[in-house]
Design a protein around this motif. Structure first.
Motif, PDB file in Angstrom:
ATOM      1  N   GLY B 300       0.867  -1.344   0.025  1.00 48.88           N
ATOM      2  CA  GLY B 300       0.110  -0.199  -0.282  1.00 48.88           C
ATOM      3  C   GLY B 300       1.178   1.204   0.349  1.00 48.88           C
ATOM      4  O   GLY B 300       0.254   2.448  -0.371  1.00 48.88           O
ATOM      5  N   GLN B 301       1.567   1.613   0.992  1.00 46.38           N
ATOM      6  CA  GLN B 301       2.684   1.833   1.123  1.00 46.38           C
ATOM      7  C   GLN B 301       3.233   2.809  -0.136  1.00 46.38           C
ATOM      8  O   GLN B 301       3.447   4.015  -0.688  1.00 46.38           O
ATOM      9  N   THR B 302       4.024   1.650  -0.887  1.00 42.72           N
ATOM     10  CA  THR B 302       4.777   1.372  -1.778  1.00 42.72           C
ATOM     11  C   THR B 302       3.457   2.205  -3.473  1.00 42.72           C
ATOM     12  O   THR B 302       3.967   3.120  -4.189  1.00 42.72           O
ATOM     13  N   ALA B 303       2.600   1.838  -3.162  1.00 39.35           N
ATOM     14  CA  ALA B 303       1.271   1.808  -4.012  1.00 39.35           C
ATOM     15  C   ALA B 303       1.167   4.019  -4.218  1.00 39.35           C
ATOM     16  O   ALA B 303       1.172   4.590  -5.334  1.00 39.35           O
ATOM     17  N   ALA B 304       0.898   4.046  -2.872  1.00 36.76           N
ATOM     18  CA  ALA B 304       0.701   5.872  -2.352  1.00 36.76           C
ATOM     19  C   ALA B 304       1.945   6.555  -3.387  1.00 36.76           C
ATOM     20  O   ALA B 304       1.910   7.485  -3.450  1.00 36.76           O
ATOM     21  N   GLN B 305       3.273   6.306  -2.738  1.00 39.88           N
ATOM     22  CA  GLN B 305       4.144   6.657  -3.096  1.00 39.88           C
ATOM     23  C   GLN B 305       4.138   6.935  -4.864  1.00 39.88           C
ATOM     24  O   GLN B 305       4.192   8.018  -4.477  1.00 39.88           O
ATOM     25  N   LEU B 306       4.436   5.563  -5.285  1.00 43.66           N
ATOM     26  CA  LEU B 306       4.294   6.068  -6.834  1.00 43.66           C
ATOM     27  C   LEU B 306       3.150   6.916  -6.880  1.00 43.66           C
ATOM     28  O   LEU B 306       3.542   8.410  -8.621  1.00 43.66           O
ATOM     29  N   LEU B 307       2.087   6.421  -6.602  1.00 40.36           N
ATOM     30  CA  LEU B 307       0.827   7.769  -7.385  1.00 40.36           C
ATOM     31  C   LEU B 307       1.009   9.532  -7.121  1.00 40.36           C
ATOM     32  O   LEU B 307       1.119  10.483  -8.029  1.00 40.36           O
ATOM     33  N   LEU B 308       1.331   9.116  -5.335  1.00 45.34           N
ATOM     34  CA  LEU B 308       1.852  10.695  -5.545  1.00 45.34           C
ATOM     35  C   LEU B 308       3.180  10.963  -6.142  1.00 45.34           C
ATOM     36  O   LEU B 308       3.402  12.471  -6.242  1.00 45.34           O
ATOM     37  N   ASP B 309       3.813  10.618  -5.926  1.00 50.43           N
ATOM     38  CA  ASP B 309       5.652  11.404  -6.853  1.00 50.43           C
ATOM     39  C   ASP B 309       4.618  11.790  -8.409  1.00 50.43           C
ATOM     40  O   ASP B 309       4.993  12.757  -8.506  1.00 50.43           O
ATOM     41  N   GLN B 310       4.082  11.081  -8.822  1.00 52.78           N
ATOM     42  CA  GLN B 310       3.337  10.979 -10.154  1.00 52.78           C
ATOM     43  C   GLN B 310       3.417  12.435  -9.901  1.00 52.78           C
ATOM     44  O   GLN B 310       2.624  13.782 -11.050  1.00 52.78           O
ATOM     45  N   LEU B 311       1.915  12.924  -9.191  1.00 51.71           N
ATOM     46  CA  LEU B 311       1.401  13.957  -9.020  1.00 51.71           C
ATOM     47  C   LEU B 311       1.493  15.362  -8.759  1.00 51.71           C
ATOM     48  O   LEU B 311       1.277  15.941  -9.078  1.00 51.71           O
ATOM     49  N   THR B 312       2.811  15.143  -7.258  1.00 49.66           N
ATOM     50  CA  THR B 312       3.404  16.204  -7.355  1.00 49.66           C
ATOM     51  C   THR B 312       5.003  16.800  -7.293  1.00 49.66           C
ATOM     52  O   THR B 312       5.025  17.650  -7.444  1.00 49.66           O
ATOM     53  N   THR B 313       5.480  15.620  -8.583  1.00 46.20           N
ATOM     54  CA  THR B 313       6.807  16.388  -8.786  1.00 46.20           C
ATOM     55  C   THR B 313       5.680  17.206 -10.788  1.00 46.20           C
ATOM     56  O   THR B 313       5.084  16.807 -11.046  1.00 46.20           O
ATOM     57  N   ASP B 314       6.927  17.885 -10.746  1.00 49.60           N
ATOM     58  CA  ASP B 314       6.943  19.404 -11.530  1.00 49.60           C
ATOM     59  C   ASP B 314       8.526  19.290 -12.761  1.00 49.60           C
ATOM     60  O   ASP B 314       9.052  20.319 -12.677  1.00 49.60           O
ATOM     61  N   PRO B 315       8.095  18.853 -14.022  1.00 46.93           N
ATOM     62  CA  PRO B 315       6.835  18.196 -14.696  1.00 46.93           C
ATOM     63  C   PRO B 315       6.631  17.340 -14.018  1.00 46.93           C
ATOM     64  O   PRO B 315       7.186  15.997 -13.595  1.00 46.93           O
ATOM     65  N   PRO B 316       5.294  16.196 -13.860  1.00 47.06           N
ATOM     66  CA  PRO B 316       4.754  15.458 -14.161  1.00 47.06           C
ATOM     67  C   PRO B 316       5.899  13.574 -14.506  1.00 47.06           C
ATOM     68  O   PRO B 316       6.346  14.179 -15.307  1.00 47.06           O
ATOM     69  N   ALA B 317       6.289  12.927 -13.448  1.00 47.45           N
ATOM     70  CA  ALA B 317       7.008  11.575 -13.369  1.00 47.45           C
ATOM     71  C   ALA B 317       6.495  11.053 -14.910  1.00 47.45           C
ATOM     72  O   ALA B 317       5.092  11.095 -14.887  1.00 47.45           O
ATOM     73  N   PRO B 318       7.388  10.191 -15.886  1.00 40.39           N
ATOM     74  CA  PRO B 318       6.854   9.445 -16.772  1.00 40.39           C
ATOM     75  C   PRO B 318       5.472   8.564 -16.602  1.00 40.39           C
ATOM     76  O   PRO B 318       5.063   8.120 -17.114  1.00 40.39           O
ATOM     77  N   ALA B 319       5.227   8.430 -14.808  1.00 35.30           N
ATOM     78  CA  ALA B 319       4.553   6.934 -14.994  1.00 35.30           C
ATOM     79  C   ALA B 319       5.077   5.859 -15.394  1.00 35.30           C
ATOM     80  O   ALA B 319       3.894   5.013 -15.940  1.00 35.30           O
ATOM     81  N   THR B 320       5.639   5.578 -15.197  1.00 36.43           N
ATOM     82  CA  THR B 320       6.559   3.791 -16.046  1.00 36.43           C
ATOM     83  C   THR B 320       6.864   3.133 -15.367  1.00 36.43           C
ATOM     84  O   THR B 320       7.480   1.898 -15.424  1.00 36.43           O
ATOM     85  N   GLN B 321       6.172   2.994 -13.898  1.00 38.88           N
ATOM     86  CA  GLN B 321       7.552   2.369 -12.651  1.00 38.88           C
ATOM     87  C   GLN B 321       6.638   1.283 -12.339  1.00 38.88           C
ATOM     88  O   GLN B 321       5.394   1.140 -12.793  1.00 38.88           O
ATOM     89  N   ARG B 322       7.633   0.196 -12.005  1.00 40.37           N
ATOM     90  CA  ARG B 322       7.311  -0.954 -11.987  1.00 40.37           C
ATOM     91  C   ARG B 322       7.161  -0.939 -10.330  1.00 40.37           C
ATOM     92  O   ARG B 322       9.046  -1.516 -10.385  1.00 40.37           O
ATOM     93  N   VAL B 323       7.361  -2.252  -9.428  1.00 40.38           N
ATOM     94  CA  VAL B 323       7.625  -2.536  -8.201  1.00 40.38           C
ATOM     95  C   VAL B 323       6.875  -3.741  -7.713  1.00 40.38           C
ATOM     96  O   VAL B 323       6.063  -3.520  -7.881  1.00 40.38           O
ATOM     97  N   ILE B 324       7.578  -4.885  -7.879  1.00 43.25           N
ATOM     98  CA  ILE B 324       7.731  -6.155  -7.297  1.00 43.25           C
ATOM     99  C   ILE B 324       8.063  -6.014  -6.032  1.00 43.25           C
ATOM    100  O   ILE B 324       9.676  -6.100  -5.684  1.00 43.25           O
ATOM    101  N   LEU B 325       7.388  -7.120  -4.968  1.00 46.03           N
ATOM    102  CA  LEU B 325       7.983  -7.063  -3.765  1.00 46.03           C
ATOM    103  C   LEU B 325       7.783  -8.198  -3.523  1.00 46.03           C
ATOM    104  O   LEU B 325       7.150  -9.294  -4.067  1.00 46.03           O
ATOM    105  N   PRO B 326       8.834  -8.775  -2.075  1.00 49.40           N
ATOM    106  CA  PRO B 326       9.724 -10.107  -2.566  1.00 49.40           C
ATOM    107  C   PRO B 326       8.277 -10.593  -1.430  1.00 49.40           C
ATOM    108  O   PRO B 326       7.984 -10.175  -0.408  1.00 49.40           O
TER     109      PRO B 326
END
Lengths: 342, 342
Positions: B300-326
């Motif tokens: 959950g934390q990672t998902a939120a971070q990915l999303l908020l990073d995209q929203l709060t960086t300027d210009p918007p982050a490229p939105a291509t992140q994938r994270v796999i947790l063990p």
DNA sequence: CCACTGACTGGGAACGCTTCCAACTGAGCC
DNA sequence: GGCTCAGTTGGAAGCGTTCCCAGTCAGTGG
């Protein structure tokens, strides 16, 4: 850029006012015009801008669910999902949305004044802890609030609660009936009404049977598994140990069970154990756990209904409702005194 | 009527613009003026009107959590509370609020276009089911979306997932190592990637060991206790019955366990049993359940971070992140073949 | 034939904020 | 002393709605 109401109006050849009337289902719109507007809406896949709407109308169709404690203390407990689902059910039906206000640390003020800020039309306080923050918040907040769980400090706030006291009493009476006499309890936190009520029910049953409430047999927990574990360790230092332990939540009963297992004691052979809540775990344990069932989903639904009724009736409902839902005794295998098994 | 920015401005003897700048922490404001404005804010206990702010700035500081299935199918599973808590943790830190979009019936479209309506800045789709509604919604929605769980149908959407396939493989390899050979599985729903991945991991382990995947040993469930129960009943009709059953969720393992208990079979004496998730129940059962742990809170934390990073960086982050947790294999008492105990 | 009514429609002022733009100020510089 | 320029400030135009108010127009009764 998104489509606006003006686009719709232009497309349908009407004024913005008329388009607005169609969308909000106001009377006095020519059926043909109404249809033209709907057509434009469908064609453009138009969605009204919600912030603009809220700003102009002072309504947001959003309520908040406020959970003041970090959930992970209640971790495995399906209480919140079920409660939220009950609330969501009613909200979905009545076109309201839900904002989740979830405290994630124990520090700091978990209440934000979203109501005063025009975001929330109402709020449901789940599992109210009667602390300074809640009191402060309630004093300043201007939107309708419904509490899940009675608030002794604020008798005027509408609430929905389960009959914790009676449920606990039924359970303990059942234990007495079965022949248990040295009955210990692991209580919930005393700053939550449910904790106090369940303890009061325990006392009621003992008194009614002419048994004393012995302080050594009462240990305070906080509804968590961990607290049940350590409370049980405390109780095991007594001589003799109790006949049976009534834990005020199933999670605490689980903790107590683990402590017993660690001490090499068997349930119900060496000691009886009972819980409260009837979470799925209670039926899955070995032995299955005697407990008290509370209708959590209904609790949420009722809270939502109370709140939305207050918001959608015109003039606003008087906001004086109190609802108490019944509990149900669930007898399983964890409370069978040896006497009975011979 | 509430206090507005104009009131603050007047009180502090500045223009509305300056007051706004102070509140939003813009540079180029005289420190003395800044302090005067803050003073006025404190004195009046002013709270900005959120809808007005959203309307003007086109930002709402709200993200949505979308849960497309009714929770009660996952009833006792603490998955969602933990996931939501992880998300809330990050959102609280970064001053975002959470809107909960929860489907309460299986019928109808669970997705609402809150993004297009200016309410939501982004959304997290929890437990994505690859159905027509999701696909349609994703196609039309204009806000950033992060998925919890990989979406094979939309490879371009950022996601966070746990390594379901590898986790399942580790578990089944462990079973093989222990000497089990006739290994059945109760899978998750095949329209959820997690269901397919865990099944694929099961296959991987068997192939690696040179064992065949026998169709009769594979029964599809839906992650719920009920489905585990009936799947187990199906498996029990086989002759001979399996040595061990790998249920793709702990709740299904619990259902299977109940079916076994009802059939008079003991675990692990007559048959082994393993799950996936490591919900608290897994450690509480008798016998304790061998399973695979996934870091739900981190998810959950990672998902939120990915999303908020995209929203709060300027210009918007490229939105291509994938994270796999063990994931982590948790070996307990429910999988001990008889051979090993002699 | 003429008010009068009532269904229907459009204009425009809010709602409370952000943000662009222009203007002002005074220090530093030539 | 005039010029530049950065820092600071105010004015005003939106943002996309709702909703009050006034106006139109056909139908009605006298």
């Amino acid at each position: 850029m998104n489509i606006t109401l003006d686009d719709i109006a232009r497309r349908a050849g009407v004024s913005r006012s008329t388009a607005s009337r169609v969308i909000n289902n106001h009377p006095h719109v020519n059926p043909a015009v109404r249809e033209r507007v709907w057509q434009a809406i469908r064609e453009t896949n138009y969605q009204p801008n919600l912030p603009a709407r809220s700003l102009a109308s002072r309504r947001s169709q959003v309520i908040g669910i406020i959970i003041p404690q970090p959930i992970h203390t209640l971790f495995a407990d399906p209480y919140f999902p079920l409660l939220i689902e009950g609330i969501a059910h009613v909200c979905n039906e009545r076109q309201f949305s839900i904002m989740l206000e979830l405290a994630t640390t124990t520090a700091g003020n978990p209440y934000r004044h979203l109501g005063r800020r025009g975001f929330l039309e109402g709020a449901i306080v789940a599992s109210a802890v009667e602390d300074q923050f809640l009191l402060q918040w309630l004093a300043q907040e201007t939107i309708p609030v419904v509490s899940v769980g009675r608030l002794n400090t604020h008798p005027s706030i509408p609430y929905v609660d389960v009959d914790n006291r009676h449920g606990a009493r039924m359970l303990v009476e059942h234990l007495i009936e079965r022949g248990y006499r040295r009955i210990a309890t692991i209580t919930g936190p005393m700053n939550i009404v449910a904790g106090r009520d369940r303890f009061a029910g325990y006392g009621d049953a003992l008194h009614a049977a002419g048994l004393p409430v012995l302080p050594e047999l009462v240990v305070e927990g906080d509804f968590s598994e961990q607290s049940g574990f350590s409370a049980m360790q405390t109780l095991l230092r007594l001589v003799p140990i109790p006949d049976v332990v009534f834990a005020a939540s199933d999670m605490m009963a689980l903790g107590a069970f683990k402590a017993l297992r660690a001490a090499g004691l068997s349930v119900p052979g060496d000691i009886g154990l009972a819980g409260f809540d009837d979470i799925p775990l209670a039926a899955a344990m070995t032995p299955t756990l005697t407990t008290v069932r509370q209708p959590i989903g209904v609790l949420g639904q009722t809270a939502a209904q109370l709140l939305l009724d207050q918001l959608t009736t015109d003039p606003p409902a008087p906001a004086t409702q109190r609802v108490i839902l019944p509990t149900e005794l669930v007898i399983r295998d964890s409370c069978v005194p040896n006497a009975e098994r011979r």
